[in-house]
Design a protein around this motif. Structure first.
Motif, PDB file in Angstrom:
ATOM      1  N   PRO A 174      25.257  -5.395 -20.493  1.00  0.00           N
ATOM      2  CA  PRO A 174      25.613  -5.938 -19.176  1.00  0.00           C
ATOM      3  C   PRO A 174      25.172  -4.968 -18.082  1.00  0.00           C
ATOM      4  CG  PRO A 174      27.562  -5.063 -20.267  1.00  0.00           C
ATOM      5  CD  PRO A 174      26.421  -4.856 -21.207  1.00  0.00           C
ATOM      6  N   LEU A 175      24.524  -5.476 -17.057  1.00  0.00           N
ATOM      7  CA  LEU A 175      24.056  -4.620 -15.965  1.00  0.00           C
ATOM      8  C   LEU A 175      25.218  -3.942 -15.258  1.00  0.00           C
ATOM      9  CD1 LEU A 175      21.650  -3.637 -14.274  1.00  0.00           C
ATOM     10  CD2 LEU A 175      21.930  -5.676 -12.841  1.00  0.00           C
ATOM     11  N   SER A 176      26.359  -4.625 -15.194  1.00  0.00           N
ATOM     12  CA  SER A 176      27.512  -4.097 -14.453  1.00  0.00           C
ATOM     13  C   SER A 176      28.043  -2.795 -15.025  1.00  0.00           C
ATOM     14  CB  SER A 176      28.636  -5.135 -14.410  1.00  0.00           C
ATOM     15  OG  SER A 176      29.038  -5.477 -15.722  1.00  0.00           O
ATOM     16  N   THR A 177      27.810  -2.551 -16.312  1.00  0.00           N
ATOM     17  CA  THR A 177      28.302  -1.316 -16.936  1.00  0.00           C
ATOM     18  C   THR A 177      27.157  -0.468 -17.491  1.00  0.00           C
ATOM     19  OG1 THR A 177      28.643  -2.443 -19.065  1.00  0.00           O
ATOM     20  CG2 THR A 177      30.509  -2.379 -17.542  1.00  0.00           C
ATOM     21  N   SER A 178      25.943  -0.746 -17.048  1.00  0.00           N
ATOM     22  CA  SER A 178      24.780  -0.061 -17.632  1.00  0.00           C
ATOM     23  C   SER A 178      24.772   1.437 -17.350  1.00  0.00           C
ATOM     24  CB  SER A 178      23.485  -0.691 -17.105  1.00  0.00           C
ATOM     25  OG  SER A 178      23.401  -0.572 -15.699  1.00  0.00           O
ATOM     26  N   LYS A 179      25.495   1.872 -16.295  1.00  0.00           N
ATOM     27  CA  LYS A 179      25.510   3.308 -15.988  1.00  0.00           C
ATOM     28  C   LYS A 179      26.138   4.119 -17.113  1.00  0.00           C
ATOM     29  CE  LYS A 179      25.482   2.769 -10.965  1.00  0.00           C
ATOM     30  NZ  LYS A 179      26.200   2.981  -9.687  1.00  0.00           N
ATOM     31  N   ILE A 180      26.962   3.461 -17.911  1.00  0.00           N
ATOM     32  CA  ILE A 180      27.594   4.138 -19.054  1.00  0.00           C
ATOM     33  C   ILE A 180      26.538   4.571 -20.069  1.00  0.00           C
ATOM     34  CG2 ILE A 180      29.218   3.829 -20.978  1.00  0.00           C
ATOM     35  CD1 ILE A 180      30.688   1.787 -19.235  1.00  0.00           C
ATOM     36  N   ILE A 226      15.074 -18.743  -3.258  1.00  0.00           N
ATOM     37  CA  ILE A 226      14.216 -17.574  -3.060  1.00  0.00           C
ATOM     38  C   ILE A 226      14.975 -16.454  -2.361  1.00  0.00           C
ATOM     39  CG2 ILE A 226      12.108 -18.950  -2.989  1.00  0.00           C
ATOM     40  CD1 ILE A 226      12.107 -18.595   0.061  1.00  0.00           C
ATOM     41  N   THR A 227      16.149 -16.755  -1.831  1.00  0.00           N
ATOM     42  CA  THR A 227      16.949 -15.721  -1.168  1.00  0.00           C
ATOM     43  C   THR A 227      17.845 -15.047  -2.192  1.00  0.00           C
ATOM     44  OG1 THR A 227      16.950 -17.061   0.844  1.00  0.00           O
ATOM     45  CG2 THR A 227      18.505 -15.242   0.761  1.00  0.00           C
ATOM     46  N   ASN A 228      17.306 -14.053  -2.827  1.00  0.00           N
ATOM     47  CA  ASN A 228      18.048 -13.285  -3.825  1.00  0.00           C
ATOM     48  C   ASN A 228      17.677 -11.820  -3.664  1.00  0.00           C
ATOM     49  OD1 ASN A 228      15.858 -12.516  -5.972  1.00  0.00           O
ATOM     50  ND2 ASN A 228      15.515 -14.688  -5.560  1.00  0.00           N
ATOM     51  N   PRO A 229      18.516 -10.897  -4.136  1.00  0.00           N
ATOM     52  CA  PRO A 229      18.279  -9.466  -3.878  1.00  0.00           C
ATOM     53  C   PRO A 229      16.913  -8.963  -4.339  1.00  0.00           C
ATOM     54  CG  PRO A 229      20.489  -9.798  -4.745  1.00  0.00           C
ATOM     55  CD  PRO A 229      19.785 -11.119  -4.864  1.00  0.00           C
ATOM     56  N   LEU A 289      21.567 -15.869  -8.959  1.00  0.00           N
ATOM     57  CA  LEU A 289      22.874 -16.529  -9.006  1.00  0.00           C
ATOM     58  C   LEU A 289      22.903 -17.748  -8.085  1.00  0.00           C
ATOM     59  CD1 LEU A 289      25.352 -13.510  -8.880  1.00  0.00           C
ATOM     60  CD2 LEU A 289      24.832 -14.968 -10.840  1.00  0.00           C
ATOM     61  N   ASP A 290      23.734 -18.709  -8.457  1.00  0.00           N
ATOM     62  CA  ASP A 290      23.959 -19.879  -7.621  1.00  0.00           C
ATOM     63  C   ASP A 290      25.218 -19.681  -6.804  1.00  0.00           C
ATOM     64  OD1 ASP A 290      23.689 -22.333  -6.482  1.00  0.00           O
ATOM     65  OD2 ASP A 290      24.038 -23.499  -8.300  1.00  0.00           O
ATOM     66  N   LYS A 291      25.376 -20.488  -5.773  1.00  0.00           N
ATOM     67  CA  LYS A 291      26.605 -20.448  -4.968  1.00  0.00           C
ATOM     68  C   LYS A 291      27.803 -20.752  -5.862  1.00  0.00           C
ATOM     69  CE  LYS A 291      25.372 -23.598  -2.025  1.00  0.00           C
ATOM     70  NZ  LYS A 291      25.344 -24.510  -0.851  1.00  0.00           N
ATOM     71  N   GLY A 292      28.876 -20.004  -5.670  1.00  0.00           N
ATOM     72  CA  GLY A 292      30.096 -20.247  -6.432  1.00  0.00           C
ATOM     73  C   GLY A 292      30.098 -19.569  -7.789  1.00  0.00           C
ATOM     74  N   ALA A 293      28.955 -19.011  -8.204  1.00  0.00           N
ATOM     75  CA  ALA A 293      28.905 -18.282  -9.467  1.00  0.00           C
ATOM     76  C   ALA A 293      29.411 -16.860  -9.225  1.00  0.00           C
ATOM     77  CB  ALA A 293      27.472 -18.274 -10.000  1.00  0.00           C
ATOM     78  N   HIS A 294      29.196 -15.980 -10.192  1.00  0.00           N
ATOM     79  CA  HIS A 294      29.547 -14.575  -9.999  1.00  0.00           C
ATOM     80  C   HIS A 294      28.837 -14.043  -8.751  1.00  0.00           C
ATOM     81  CE1 HIS A 294      31.773 -13.835 -13.637  1.00  0.00           C
ATOM     82  NE2 HIS A 294      30.822 -14.338 -14.381  1.00  0.00           N
ATOM     83  N   HIS A 295      29.348 -12.949  -8.225  1.00  0.00           N
ATOM     84  CA  HIS A 295      28.685 -12.283  -7.116  1.00  0.00           C
ATOM     85  C   HIS A 295      27.640 -11.311  -7.669  1.00  0.00           C
ATOM     86  CE1 HIS A 295      31.437 -13.911  -4.189  1.00  0.00           C
ATOM     87  NE2 HIS A 295      32.464 -13.494  -4.901  1.00  0.00           N
ATOM     88  N   TYR A 296      26.613 -11.058  -6.855  1.00  0.00           N
ATOM     89  CA  TYR A 296      25.692  -9.980  -7.197  1.00  0.00           C
ATOM     90  C   TYR A 296      26.444  -8.663  -7.140  1.00  0.00           C
ATOM     91  CZ  TYR A 296      21.761 -13.221  -6.655  1.00  0.00           C
ATOM     92  OH  TYR A 296      20.889 -14.272  -6.800  1.00  0.00           O
ATOM     93  N   LEU A 297      25.971  -7.698  -7.896  1.00  0.00           N
ATOM     94  CA  LEU A 297      26.586  -6.377  -7.873  1.00  0.00           C
ATOM     95  C   LEU A 297      26.320  -5.701  -6.525  1.00  0.00           C
ATOM     96  CD1 LEU A 297      25.440  -5.059 -11.371  1.00  0.00           C
ATOM     97  CD2 LEU A 297      27.587  -6.205 -10.803  1.00  0.00           C
ATOM     98  N   SER A 298      27.184  -4.779  -6.164  1.00  0.00           N
ATOM     99  CA  SER A 298      26.926  -3.957  -4.994  1.00  0.00           C
ATOM    100  C   SER A 298      25.688  -3.113  -5.285  1.00  0.00           C
ATOM    101  CB  SER A 298      28.134  -3.046  -4.724  1.00  0.00           C
ATOM    102  OG  SER A 298      27.873  -2.202  -3.643  1.00  0.00           O
ATOM    103  N   ILE A 343      19.432  -8.180 -21.085  1.00  0.00           N
ATOM    104  CA  ILE A 343      20.407  -7.872 -20.030  1.00  0.00           C
ATOM    105  C   ILE A 343      20.959  -9.157 -19.417  1.00  0.00           C
ATOM    106  CG2 ILE A 343      20.678  -6.887 -17.708  1.00  0.00           C
ATOM    107  CD1 ILE A 343      18.706  -4.734 -18.450  1.00  0.00           C
ATOM    108  N   ARG A 344      22.270  -9.177 -19.234  1.00  0.00           N
ATOM    109  CA  ARG A 344      22.944 -10.142 -18.362  1.00  0.00           C
ATOM    110  C   ARG A 344      23.746  -9.338 -17.350  1.00  0.00           C
ATOM    111  NH1 ARG A 344      22.805 -15.520 -20.412  1.00  0.00           N
ATOM    112  NH2 ARG A 344      23.815 -16.042 -18.434  1.00  0.00           N
ATOM    113  N   ARG A 345      24.166  -9.967 -16.285  1.00  0.00           N
ATOM    114  CA  ARG A 345      24.806  -9.206 -15.187  1.00  0.00           C
ATOM    115  C   ARG A 345      26.194  -8.693 -15.569  1.00  0.00           C
ATOM    116  NH1 ARG A 345      23.128 -12.224 -11.954  1.00  0.00           N
ATOM    117  NH2 ARG A 345      21.576 -10.999 -10.834  1.00  0.00           N
ATOM    118  N   TYR A 346      27.012  -9.536 -16.198  1.00  0.00           N
ATOM    119  CA  TYR A 346      28.397  -9.183 -16.526  1.00  0.00           C
ATOM    120  C   TYR A 346      28.641  -9.302 -18.026  1.00  0.00           C
ATOM    121  CZ  TYR A 346      29.240  -9.532 -11.495  1.00  0.00           C
ATOM    122  OH  TYR A 346      29.194  -9.339 -10.142  1.00  0.00           O
ATOM    123  N   LYS A 347      29.579  -8.505 -18.534  1.00  0.00           N
ATOM    124  CA  LYS A 347      29.823  -8.463 -19.971  1.00  0.00           C
ATOM    125  C   LYS A 347      30.333  -9.789 -20.517  1.00  0.00           C
ATOM    126  CE  LYS A 347      34.395  -6.260 -19.540  1.00  0.00           C
ATOM    127  NZ  LYS A 347      35.202  -5.062 -19.933  1.00  0.00           N
TER     128      LYS A 347
END
Length: 327
Positions: A93-99, A157-160, A118-127, A48-52
Protein backbone atom coordinates in the motif's frame (compact mmCIF):
# COMPACT_ATOMS: atom_id res chain seq x y z
CA UNK A 1 -9.36 -8.37 -27.50
CA UNK A 2 -7.74 -6.96 -24.35
CA UNK A 3 -4.97 -4.40 -23.91
CA UNK A 4 -1.60 -5.50 -25.26
CA UNK A 5 1.36 -4.08 -23.36
CA UNK A 6 3.80 -4.46 -26.25
CA UNK A 7 3.13 -1.08 -27.87
CA UNK A 8 3.86 0.78 -24.63
CA UNK A 9 6.98 -1.31 -24.02
CA UNK A 10 8.34 -0.40 -27.45
CA UNK A 11 8.81 3.21 -26.27
CA UNK A 12 10.98 2.07 -23.33
CA UNK A 13 9.60 4.83 -21.09
CA UNK A 14 10.23 4.80 -17.36
CA UNK A 15 6.75 6.02 -16.27
CA UNK A 16 3.83 4.65 -18.30
CA UNK A 17 0.32 6.00 -17.67
CA UNK A 18 -2.25 3.59 -19.11
CA UNK A 19 -5.81 4.92 -19.04
CA UNK A 20 -8.76 3.18 -20.62
CA UNK A 21 -12.26 1.72 -20.62
CA UNK A 22 -13.51 -0.30 -17.70
CA UNK A 23 -12.75 -3.94 -18.36
CA UNK A 24 -10.32 -3.27 -21.23
CA UNK A 25 -7.75 -5.56 -19.61
CA UNK A 26 -5.18 -3.06 -18.34
CA UNK A 27 -4.43 -4.92 -15.09
CA UNK A 28 -4.73 -8.27 -16.88
CA UNK A 29 -2.15 -7.25 -19.48
CA UNK A 30 0.25 -5.95 -16.82
CA UNK A 31 -0.06 -9.16 -14.79
CA UNK A 32 0.57 -11.28 -17.87
CA UNK A 33 3.72 -9.28 -18.60
CA UNK A 34 5.26 -9.58 -15.12
CA UNK A 35 4.52 -13.33 -14.97
CA UNK A 36 6.28 -13.82 -18.29
CA UNK A 37 9.23 -11.70 -17.17
CA UNK A 38 9.67 -13.80 -14.04
CA UNK A 39 9.44 -17.08 -15.94
CA UNK A 40 12.00 -15.86 -18.48
CA UNK A 41 14.43 -13.77 -16.39
CA UNK A 42 13.45 -14.26 -12.71
CA UNK A 43 12.72 -10.53 -12.56
CA UNK A 44 10.31 -9.51 -9.79
CA UNK A 45 7.57 -6.90 -9.54
CA UNK A 46 5.80 -4.74 -6.95
CA UNK A 47 2.01 -4.27 -7.07
CA UNK A 48 0.85 -1.01 -5.46
CA UNK A 49 -2.57 0.20 -4.34
CA UNK A 50 -3.11 3.43 -2.42
CA UNK A 51 -4.53 2.01 0.84
CA UNK A 52 -4.02 -1.31 2.61
CA UNK A 53 -7.76 -2.11 2.60
CA UNK A 54 -7.57 -2.16 -1.21
CA UNK A 55 -5.29 -5.18 -0.90
CA UNK A 56 -7.82 -7.28 1.05
CA UNK A 57 -8.64 -9.34 -2.04
CA UNK A 58 -5.03 -9.77 -3.09
CA UNK A 59 -5.31 -13.56 -2.68
CA UNK A 60 -7.33 -13.57 -5.91
CA UNK A 61 -4.61 -11.71 -7.83
CA UNK A 62 -3.84 -14.63 -10.15
CA UNK A 63 -7.36 -16.09 -10.42
CA UNK A 64 -8.33 -14.48 -13.73
CA UNK A 65 -5.05 -15.28 -15.47
CA UNK A 66 -4.21 -18.81 -14.31
CA UNK A 67 -5.68 -20.33 -17.46
CA UNK A 68 -2.96 -18.57 -19.50
CA UNK A 69 -0.28 -20.53 -17.61
CA UNK A 70 -1.71 -24.02 -17.03
CA UNK A 71 1.71 -25.55 -16.26
CA UNK A 72 2.74 -22.81 -13.85
CA UNK A 73 2.02 -22.68 -10.11
CA UNK A 74 0.74 -19.21 -9.21
CA UNK A 75 -0.13 -18.36 -5.62
CA UNK A 76 -0.30 -15.52 -3.10
CA UNK A 77 0.99 -15.82 0.46
CA UNK A 78 0.15 -12.80 2.57
CA UNK A 79 1.41 -9.87 0.49
CA UNK A 80 3.89 -11.90 -1.52
CA UNK A 81 3.42 -13.42 -4.98
CA UNK A 82 4.97 -16.80 -5.78
CA UNK A 83 5.53 -18.41 -9.15
CA UNK A 84 6.54 -22.08 -9.08
CA UNK A 85 7.26 -21.69 -5.34
CA UNK A 86 9.71 -18.82 -5.90
CA UNK A 87 9.18 -15.24 -4.71
CA UNK A 88 8.12 -13.23 -7.75
CA UNK A 89 6.69 -10.04 -6.27
CA UNK A 90 5.25 -8.06 -3.39
CA UNK A 91 2.03 -6.13 -2.80
CA UNK A 92 2.40 -2.77 -1.09
CA UNK A 93 0.00 0.00 0.00
CA UNK A 94 1.36 3.42 -0.94
CA UNK A 95 -0.01 4.90 2.29
CA UNK A 96 2.44 2.88 4.40
CA UNK A 97 5.27 2.50 1.89
CA UNK A 98 7.62 4.65 4.00
CA UNK A 99 7.86 1.70 6.38
CA UNK A 100 9.65 -0.20 3.61
CA UNK A 101 12.54 2.27 3.33
CA UNK A 102 15.03 -0.21 4.77
CA UNK A 103 13.79 -3.09 2.59
CA UNK A 104 15.82 -4.08 -0.46
CA UNK A 105 14.18 -4.99 -3.78
CA UNK A 106 17.23 -5.80 -5.95
CA UNK A 107 15.38 -8.08 -8.39
CA UNK A 108 12.38 -5.84 -9.00
CA UNK A 109 12.22 -4.38 -12.52
CA UNK A 110 8.51 -3.48 -12.76
CA UNK A 111 6.03 -1.59 -10.59
CA UNK A 112 2.28 -1.76 -11.21
CA UNK A 113 0.28 1.03 -9.56
CA UNK A 114 -3.37 0.07 -10.01
CA UNK A 115 -6.26 2.58 -9.90
CA UNK A 116 -3.97 5.59 -9.55
CA UNK A 117 -6.83 8.01 -10.41
CA UNK A 118 -9.58 8.39 -7.81
CA UNK A 119 -13.22 9.18 -8.46
CA UNK A 120 -15.36 11.63 -6.50
CA UNK A 121 -16.56 10.12 -3.24
CA UNK A 122 -13.82 7.48 -3.24
CA UNK A 123 -10.80 7.54 -0.94
CA UNK A 124 -8.85 10.78 -0.80
CA UNK A 125 -5.44 11.16 -2.39
CA UNK A 126 -2.61 11.05 0.09
CA UNK A 127 -1.10 14.27 1.36
CA UNK A 128 1.79 15.03 -1.03
CA UNK A 129 0.61 12.05 -3.07
CA UNK A 130 3.15 12.24 -5.89
CA UNK A 131 6.09 12.85 -3.56
CA UNK A 132 4.95 9.81 -1.55
CA UNK A 133 5.03 7.73 -4.71
CA UNK A 134 8.43 9.08 -5.79
CA UNK A 135 9.88 8.20 -2.40
CA UNK A 136 8.37 4.73 -2.71
CA UNK A 137 9.93 4.45 -6.18
CA UNK A 138 13.34 5.42 -4.82
CA UNK A 139 13.02 2.79 -2.09
CA UNK A 140 12.38 0.10 -4.68
CA UNK A 141 14.63 1.26 -7.52
CA UNK A 142 17.74 2.37 -5.59
CA UNK A 143 19.16 4.17 -8.67
CA UNK A 144 18.16 1.34 -11.03
CA UNK A 145 15.76 1.80 -13.98
CA UNK A 146 12.53 0.27 -12.71
CA UNK A 147 9.63 0.66 -15.14
CA UNK A 148 6.26 1.79 -13.72
CA UNK A 149 2.81 1.12 -15.15
CA UNK A 150 0.19 3.47 -13.72
CA UNK A 151 -3.21 1.94 -14.51
CA UNK A 152 -6.64 3.55 -14.26
CA UNK A 153 -10.06 3.89 -15.78
CA UNK A 154 -10.69 7.17 -17.58
CA UNK A 155 -12.05 9.14 -14.61
CA UNK A 156 -10.52 12.63 -14.93
CA UNK A 157 -7.43 14.33 -16.26
CA UNK A 158 -7.37 16.42 -13.08
CA UNK A 159 -5.33 14.16 -10.86
CA UNK A 160 -2.10 14.72 -8.89
CA UNK A 161 0.10 12.82 -11.37
CA UNK A 162 -1.05 14.56 -14.56
CA UNK A 163 -0.80 17.92 -12.82
CA UNK A 164 2.62 17.24 -11.28
CA UNK A 165 4.19 16.06 -14.54
CA UNK A 166 2.12 18.42 -16.74
CA UNK A 167 0.77 15.48 -18.74
CA UNK A 168 -1.42 16.29 -21.74
CA UNK A 169 -3.69 13.79 -23.46
CA UNK A 170 -2.60 12.52 -26.90
CA UNK A 171 -4.16 14.55 -29.71
CA UNK A 172 -5.55 12.55 -32.66
CA UNK A 173 -3.67 9.45 -31.50
CA UNK A 174 -3.78 7.00 -28.61
CA UNK A 175 -0.21 7.19 -27.33
CA UNK A 176 2.49 9.81 -26.76
CA UNK A 177 5.87 9.67 -25.06
CA UNK A 178 8.07 12.56 -23.96
CA UNK A 179 10.83 12.91 -21.37
CA UNK A 180 10.52 9.26 -20.28
CA UNK A 181 6.77 9.66 -19.57
CA UNK A 182 4.28 7.80 -21.73
CA UNK A 183 0.51 8.12 -21.76
CA UNK A 184 -1.65 5.62 -23.62
CA UNK A 185 -5.41 5.84 -24.05
CA UNK A 186 -6.61 2.26 -24.34
CA UNK A 187 -9.22 2.21 -27.09
CA UNK A 188 -9.56 -1.36 -28.29
CA UNK A 189 -12.10 -1.18 -31.15
CA UNK A 190 -12.95 -4.87 -30.97
CA UNK A 191 -13.59 -4.60 -27.23
CA UNK A 192 -15.69 -1.45 -27.71
CA UNK A 193 -17.88 -3.10 -30.35
CA UNK A 194 -18.33 -6.17 -28.16
CA UNK A 195 -19.49 -4.03 -25.22
CA UNK A 196 -21.88 -2.08 -27.44
CA UNK A 197 -23.68 -5.30 -28.36
CA UNK A 198 -24.31 -6.39 -24.78
CA UNK A 199 -27.71 -5.67 -23.24
CA UNK A 200 -26.08 -3.34 -20.68
CA UNK A 201 -24.09 -1.61 -23.42
CA UNK A 202 -27.27 -0.90 -25.36
CA UNK A 203 -28.99 0.31 -22.20
CA UNK A 204 -26.30 2.93 -21.45
CA UNK A 205 -25.63 3.89 -25.08
CA UNK A 206 -25.48 7.67 -25.51
CA UNK A 207 -25.31 8.39 -21.78
CA UNK A 208 -22.40 10.08 -20.01
CA UNK A 209 -21.58 6.79 -18.27
CA UNK A 210 -21.81 4.89 -21.55
CA UNK A 211 -19.31 7.24 -23.17
CA UNK A 212 -16.96 6.55 -20.24
CA UNK A 213 -17.43 2.79 -19.83
CA UNK A 214 -17.47 1.99 -23.55
CA UNK A 215 -15.93 4.84 -25.56
CA UNK A 216 -13.22 5.74 -23.01
CA UNK A 217 -14.40 9.34 -22.56
CA UNK A 218 -13.26 10.78 -19.22
CA UNK A 219 -16.22 10.38 -16.85
CA UNK A 220 -15.84 13.63 -14.88
CA UNK A 221 -14.51 15.78 -17.70
CA UNK A 222 -17.50 16.98 -19.73
CA UNK A 223 -16.80 20.23 -21.56
CA UNK A 224 -19.79 22.28 -20.45
CA UNK A 225 -18.79 25.77 -19.22
CA UNK A 226 -15.37 25.50 -20.90
CA UNK A 227 -14.74 28.86 -22.57
CA UNK A 228 -11.83 31.26 -23.01
CA UNK A 229 -12.27 34.64 -21.36
CA UNK A 230 -12.88 37.54 -23.72
CA UNK A 231 -10.75 40.67 -24.01
CA UNK A 232 -13.38 42.75 -22.21
CA UNK A 233 -12.84 41.07 -18.84
CA UNK A 234 -11.84 42.92 -15.70
CA UNK A 235 -9.74 41.27 -13.03
CA UNK A 236 -11.78 40.40 -9.91
CA UNK A 237 -9.51 38.49 -7.48
CA UNK A 238 -7.15 35.54 -7.22
CA UNK A 239 -7.05 32.41 -5.06
CA UNK A 240 -4.52 29.70 -4.38
CA UNK A 241 -5.30 25.99 -4.27
CA UNK A 242 -2.73 23.21 -3.92
CA UNK A 243 0.13 25.68 -4.41
CA UNK A 244 -1.24 27.04 -7.71
CA UNK A 245 -2.72 30.53 -8.18
CA UNK A 246 -5.85 31.12 -10.28
CA UNK A 247 -7.35 34.39 -11.49
CA UNK A 248 -11.06 35.23 -11.44
CA UNK A 249 -12.24 37.68 -14.12
CA UNK A 250 -15.61 39.34 -14.85
CA UNK A 251 -17.14 40.28 -18.18
CA UNK A 252 -19.78 42.80 -17.15
CA UNK A 253 -21.25 43.02 -20.67
CA UNK A 254 -21.92 39.29 -20.94
CA UNK A 255 -22.60 38.75 -17.24
CA UNK A 256 -20.01 35.95 -17.05
CA UNK A 257 -17.26 35.11 -14.59
CA UNK A 258 -14.15 33.34 -15.89
CA UNK A 259 -11.49 31.38 -13.99
CA UNK A 260 -8.10 31.31 -15.63
CA UNK A 261 -4.43 30.56 -15.09
CA UNK A 262 -3.90 34.27 -15.81
CA UNK A 263 -4.06 36.77 -12.97
CA UNK A 264 -3.00 40.29 -12.12
CA UNK A 265 0.31 39.98 -10.26
CA UNK A 266 -0.02 43.51 -8.89
CA UNK A 267 -3.19 42.53 -7.01
CA UNK A 268 -2.02 42.04 -3.44
CA UNK A 269 -4.79 39.91 -1.91
CA UNK A 270 -4.84 36.15 -2.55
CA UNK A 271 -7.47 33.95 -0.93
CA UNK A 272 -6.58 30.53 0.49
CA UNK A 273 -9.09 27.90 1.59
CA UNK A 274 -6.73 25.39 3.17
CA UNK A 275 -4.07 25.76 5.84
CA UNK A 276 -1.51 24.11 3.56
CA UNK A 277 -2.00 26.96 1.03
CA UNK A 278 -1.99 29.68 3.69
CA UNK A 279 1.14 31.86 3.70
CA UNK A 280 1.90 35.37 5.04
CA UNK A 281 0.81 36.73 1.64
CA UNK A 282 -2.64 35.08 1.58
CA UNK A 283 -5.94 35.53 3.39
CA UNK A 284 -7.23 32.26 4.84
CA UNK A 285 -11.00 32.14 4.45
CA UNK A 286 -12.77 30.73 7.49
CA UNK A 287 -16.20 31.55 6.11
CA UNK A 288 -17.72 33.29 3.10
CA UNK A 289 -18.71 36.31 5.20
CA UNK A 290 -15.03 37.30 5.22
CA UNK A 291 -15.14 38.16 1.53
CA UNK A 292 -17.97 39.67 -0.49
CA UNK A 293 -15.94 38.88 -3.61
CA UNK A 294 -15.63 35.18 -2.90
CA UNK A 295 -19.27 34.90 -1.81
CA UNK A 296 -20.35 36.54 -5.07
CA UNK A 297 -18.15 34.07 -6.95
CA UNK A 298 -19.71 31.06 -5.18
CA UNK A 299 -23.22 32.44 -5.71
CA UNK A 300 -22.55 32.81 -9.44
CA UNK A 301 -21.11 29.30 -9.59
CA UNK A 302 -24.37 27.96 -8.21
CA UNK A 303 -26.30 30.04 -10.77
CA UNK A 304 -24.24 28.64 -13.64
CA UNK A 305 -22.52 31.91 -14.54
CA UNK A 306 -18.93 30.71 -14.03
CA UNK A 307 -16.78 29.53 -16.98
CA UNK A 308 -13.35 27.90 -17.10
CA UNK A 309 -10.52 28.08 -19.58
CA UNK A 310 -9.83 24.32 -19.38
CA UNK A 311 -11.11 21.16 -17.73
CA UNK A 312 -8.38 21.11 -15.08
CA UNK A 313 -9.52 24.53 -13.84
CA UNK A 314 -13.16 23.41 -13.90
CA UNK A 315 -12.36 20.42 -11.70
CA UNK A 316 -10.27 22.56 -9.35
CA UNK A 317 -13.10 25.08 -8.93
CA UNK A 318 -15.53 22.24 -8.13
CA UNK A 319 -13.26 21.27 -5.20
CA UNK A 320 -12.76 24.91 -4.12
CA UNK A 321 -16.48 25.69 -4.08
CA UNK A 322 -17.16 22.48 -2.17
CA UNK A 323 -14.62 23.61 0.43
CA UNK A 324 -16.07 27.12 0.55
CA UNK A 325 -19.55 25.76 1.24
CA UNK A 326 -18.23 23.79 4.22
CA UNK A 327 -17.07 26.90 6.03
Amino acid sequence: MYWNIDKSLSYNALFNFIVGNRGAGKTYGAKKYVIKRFLKCKKQFVYIRRYKEELKKIKKFFDDIKHEFPEVKLEVKGKEFYINDELAGNAMPLSTSKIEKSTAFPEVETIIFDEFILDKGAHHYLSDEVVNFLECYETIARSRDVRVFFLSNAITITNPYFLYFNIKLPYDKTITCENDILIELVQNKEFIEMKKQTRFGKLIAGTEYGNYAIENAFLRDNKTFIEKKSGNCEFFFKFVYKDKIYGVWINMTEGKIFVSNDYDESYTRTYALTKSDHTPNTLLLHNLKQSRQFKMFVDNYQLGNVYYENINIKNVVYEVVKLANIY
